[in-house]
Design a protein around this motif. Structure first.
Motif, PDB file in Angstrom:
ATOM      1  N   SER A 272       0.951  -1.222  -0.020  1.00 51.64           N
ATOM      2  CA  SER A 272       0.025  -0.221  -0.106  1.00 51.64           C
ATOM      3  C   SER A 272       0.765   1.215  -0.067  1.00 51.64           C
ATOM      4  CB  SER A 272      -1.063  -0.157   1.123  1.00 51.64           C
ATOM      5  OG  SER A 272      -0.273  -0.507   2.360  1.00 51.64           O
ATOM      6  N   GLY A 273       2.182   1.172   0.464  1.00 55.86           N
ATOM      7  CA  GLY A 273       3.046   2.338   0.380  1.00 55.86           C
ATOM      8  C   GLY A 273       3.651   2.485  -0.914  1.00 55.86           C
ATOM      9  N   GLY A 274       3.352   1.375  -1.871  1.00 54.58           N
ATOM     10  CA  GLY A 274       3.909   1.589  -3.104  1.00 54.58           C
ATOM     11  C   GLY A 274       5.476   0.871  -3.319  1.00 54.58           C
ATOM     12  N   ILE A 275       5.836  -0.061  -2.531  1.00 56.55           N
ATOM     13  CA  ILE A 275       7.152  -0.573  -2.683  1.00 56.55           C
ATOM     14  C   ILE A 275       6.754  -2.137  -3.593  1.00 56.55           C
ATOM     15  CG2 ILE A 275       8.804  -2.157  -1.606  1.00 56.55           C
ATOM     16  CD1 ILE A 275       8.474  -0.287   0.962  1.00 56.55           C
ATOM     17  N   THR A 276       7.610  -2.186  -4.515  1.00 59.92           N
ATOM     18  CA  THR A 276       7.026  -3.321  -5.493  1.00 59.92           C
ATOM     19  C   THR A 276       8.185  -4.236  -5.625  1.00 59.92           C
ATOM     20  OG1 THR A 276       8.241  -2.258  -7.365  1.00 59.92           O
ATOM     21  CG2 THR A 276       5.922  -1.844  -7.064  1.00 59.92           C
ATOM     22  N   ASN A 277       7.924  -5.443  -5.821  1.00 54.49           N
ATOM     23  CA  ASN A 277       9.024  -6.608  -6.457  1.00 54.49           C
ATOM     24  C   ASN A 277       8.484  -7.515  -7.330  1.00 54.49           C
ATOM     25  OD1 ASN A 277       7.409  -7.862  -3.901  1.00 54.49           O
ATOM     26  ND2 ASN A 277       8.741  -9.375  -4.729  1.00 54.49           N
ATOM     27  N   TYR A 278       9.197  -7.914  -8.191  1.00 54.09           N
ATOM     28  CA  TYR A 278       8.986  -8.513  -9.497  1.00 54.09           C
ATOM     29  C   TYR A 278       9.773 -10.010  -9.631  1.00 54.09           C
ATOM     30  CZ  TYR A 278       7.124  -4.135 -11.235  1.00 54.09           C
ATOM     31  OH  TYR A 278       6.533  -3.051 -11.446  1.00 54.09           O
ATOM     32  N   ALA A 279       9.032 -10.707 -10.273  1.00 53.31           N
ATOM     33  CA  ALA A 279       9.773 -12.107 -10.802  1.00 53.31           C
ATOM     34  C   ALA A 279      10.967 -11.562 -11.792  1.00 53.31           C
ATOM     35  CB  ALA A 279       8.931 -12.989 -11.227  1.00 53.31           C
ATOM     36  N   ASP A 280      11.764 -12.363 -11.398  1.00 52.62           N
ATOM     37  CA  ASP A 280      13.081 -11.962 -12.590  1.00 52.62           C
ATOM     38  C   ASP A 280      12.653 -12.204 -14.148  1.00 52.62           C
ATOM     39  OD1 ASP A 280      15.692 -13.347 -10.638  1.00 52.62           O
ATOM     40  OD2 ASP A 280      14.778 -11.395 -10.740  1.00 52.62           O
ATOM     41  N   SER A 281      11.735 -13.144 -14.433  1.00 53.63           N
ATOM     42  CA  SER A 281      11.363 -13.512 -15.747  1.00 53.63           C
ATOM     43  C   SER A 281      10.270 -12.082 -16.370  1.00 53.63           C
ATOM     44  CB  SER A 281      10.335 -14.479 -15.684  1.00 53.63           C
ATOM     45  OG  SER A 281       9.359 -14.485 -14.831  1.00 53.63           O
ATOM     46  N   VAL A 282       9.975 -11.262 -15.411  1.00 53.29           N
ATOM     47  CA  VAL A 282       9.045 -10.287 -15.831  1.00 53.29           C
ATOM     48  C   VAL A 282       9.794  -9.043 -15.988  1.00 53.29           C
ATOM     49  CG1 VAL A 282       7.045 -11.660 -15.685  1.00 53.29           C
ATOM     50  CG2 VAL A 282       7.693 -10.004 -13.884  1.00 53.29           C
ATOM     51  N   LYS A 283      10.735  -8.567 -15.272  1.00 49.54           N
ATOM     52  CA  LYS A 283      11.497  -7.602 -14.898  1.00 49.54           C
ATOM     53  C   LYS A 283      11.588  -6.630 -16.395  1.00 49.54           C
ATOM     54  CE  LYS A 283      13.486  -8.256 -10.535  1.00 49.54           C
ATOM     55  NZ  LYS A 283      14.949  -8.310  -9.588  1.00 49.54           N
ATOM     56  N   GLY A 284      11.473  -5.636 -16.394  1.00 46.02           N
ATOM     57  CA  GLY A 284      11.436  -4.806 -17.464  1.00 46.02           C
ATOM     58  C   GLY A 284      10.525  -4.851 -18.586  1.00 46.02           C
ATOM     59  N   ARG A 285       9.541  -5.771 -18.657  1.00 45.35           N
ATOM     60  CA  ARG A 285       8.580  -5.990 -19.305  1.00 45.35           C
ATOM     61  C   ARG A 285       7.030  -5.793 -18.760  1.00 45.35           C
ATOM     62  NH1 ARG A 285       7.081 -10.814 -21.260  1.00 45.35           N
ATOM     63  NH2 ARG A 285       7.967 -12.006 -19.264  1.00 45.35           N
ATOM     64  N   PHE A 286       6.799  -6.073 -17.424  1.00 44.85           N
ATOM     65  CA  PHE A 286       5.664  -5.705 -16.628  1.00 44.85           C
ATOM     66  C   PHE A 286       5.654  -4.984 -15.583  1.00 44.85           C
ATOM     67  CE2 PHE A 286       3.932 -10.536 -17.043  1.00 44.85           C
ATOM     68  CZ  PHE A 286       4.188 -10.632 -18.299  1.00 44.85           C
ATOM     69  N   THR A 287       4.790  -4.093 -15.390  1.00 44.19           N
ATOM     70  CA  THR A 287       4.930  -2.961 -14.364  1.00 44.19           C
ATOM     71  C   THR A 287       3.444  -3.146 -13.585  1.00 44.19           C
ATOM     72  OG1 THR A 287       5.905  -1.718 -15.936  1.00 44.19           O
ATOM     73  CG2 THR A 287       4.904  -0.639 -14.107  1.00 44.19           C
ATOM     74  N   ILE A 288       3.604  -3.206 -12.325  1.00 46.19           N
ATOM     75  CA  ILE A 288       2.626  -3.366 -11.545  1.00 46.19           C
ATOM     76  C   ILE A 288       2.453  -1.713 -10.782  1.00 46.19           C
ATOM     77  CG2 ILE A 288       3.884  -3.950  -9.196  1.00 46.19           C
ATOM     78  CD1 ILE A 288       1.484  -5.896  -8.567  1.00 46.19           C
ATOM     79  N   SER A 289       1.085  -1.538 -10.542  1.00 46.71           N
ATOM     80  CA  SER A 289       0.508  -0.235  -9.949  1.00 46.71           C
ATOM     81  C   SER A 289      -0.705  -0.314  -9.062  1.00 46.71           C
ATOM     82  CB  SER A 289       0.478   0.851 -11.114  1.00 46.71           C
ATOM     83  OG  SER A 289      -0.396   0.551 -12.170  1.00 46.71           O
ATOM     84  N   ARG A 290      -0.939   0.517  -8.379  1.00 51.45           N
ATOM     85  CA  ARG A 290      -2.090   0.499  -7.618  1.00 51.45           C
ATOM     86  C   ARG A 290      -2.623   1.871  -7.324  1.00 51.45           C
ATOM     87  NH1 ARG A 290      -1.207  -2.329  -2.073  1.00 51.45           N
ATOM     88  NH2 ARG A 290      -3.294  -1.630  -1.813  1.00 51.45           N
TER      89      ARG A 290
END
Length: 117
Positions: A53-71
């Motif tokens: 909820s504070g905006g900290i994100t983490n991604y799987a290595d396989s999607v880094k640079g291609r996927f973006t999560i936001s809320r």
């Protein structure tokens, strides 16, 4: 109770884009983690991306640079923008909501993403 409603899956050609949305309703705790997981046939469910909820994100290595999560906290909605999709991204994508304060862990019903080669 918390309910999750997902939308945005579908069929796309390799290299294309999709955006998934997931809206939470019910007894939402302001401090939470929302994310996307996926499960391909015959494989275990895996983390794609998550955001606090504070905006900290983490991604799987396989999607880094291609996927973006936001809320959008005002709408209790999380988005997953998926670009440069690959056939190996094909899976059922599940939205997840976690509130550690009241020990709630909720899954959405899943939405199919199919990437054709």
């Amino acid at each position: 109770q918390v309910q999750l409603v997902e939308s945005g899956g579908g069929l796309v050609q390799a290299g294309g884009s999709l955006r998934l949305s997931c809206t939470a309703s019910g007894s939402i705790f302001s401090i939470n983690v929302m994310g996307w997981y996926r499960q391909a046939p015959g494989k275990q469910r895996e983390l794609v991306a998550r955001i606090t909820s504070g905006g900290i994100t983490n991604y799987a290595d396989s999607v880094k640079g291609r996927f973006t999560i936001s809320r959008d906290n005002a709408k209790n909605t999380v988005y997953l923008q998926m670009n440069s999709l690959k056939p190996e991204d094909t899976a059922v994508y599940y939205c997840n909501y976690i509130s550690y304060s009241d020990m709630v862990n909720i899954w959405g019903q899943g939405t199919q993403v199919t990437v054709s080669s």
